[in-house]
Design a protein around this motif. Sequence first.
Motif: not given
Length: 190
Positions: A143-156, A180-190
């Motif tokens: 929800q905070a637009g940080r899919p990478k961190e969500a993936l880390e938590v959920w994969r564990a 899907a959000m990660r692949l679209m670039g959501v949450g990446e530093e610009s």
Amino acid sequence: MSWRVAAVVLAALGVAATGYALTGRPDLPARPAPKAPLDPRFTPEAEKARATLLEDLGDVGAWITLSNALIREGRTQLAVEAMEQATRAIPGEVDLWVQLGVALVTHAEGEVVPAARLAFDRAARLDPGHPAPRYFLGLAWLQAGRPKEALEVWRALQAETPPDAPWAGQLKRMLAAAEAMRLMGVGEES
């Protein structure tokens, strides 16, 4: 005692004696008072849970049942209030903290608000292996637009989740959404 006070007391006693004389039936055998009707504001499920809690505030299942019934009725604020009482009554019970978090998320229309995070954090401290706090932490990251961190938590969490767990399907769907959000670039530093 003044004569006015004495007159009021005597009048009250007179009314009580007259009322009893007119309606009292000392010749009838004693019997328990009739059961109060169910509260129309609550479903039978919620009313049963409330009745159980009146006899035993330590019944964790009754607290959770009450909260879930209130949530289904759309009375999410009341569900939150009930779980706040439950966690005060039994502060060491992980499932009550999880249910408080769920009630708060539901009340916030699905958003993992700070109060819910605190409830889940408390649950995680009580039982680090409980899946719910980690699931909702991942949801908060998403929800905070940080899919990478969500993936880390959920994969564990997925690595520890049995395939037939009731939440396994939902976790798999959320992992796909985060990916899907990660692949679209959501949450990446610009």
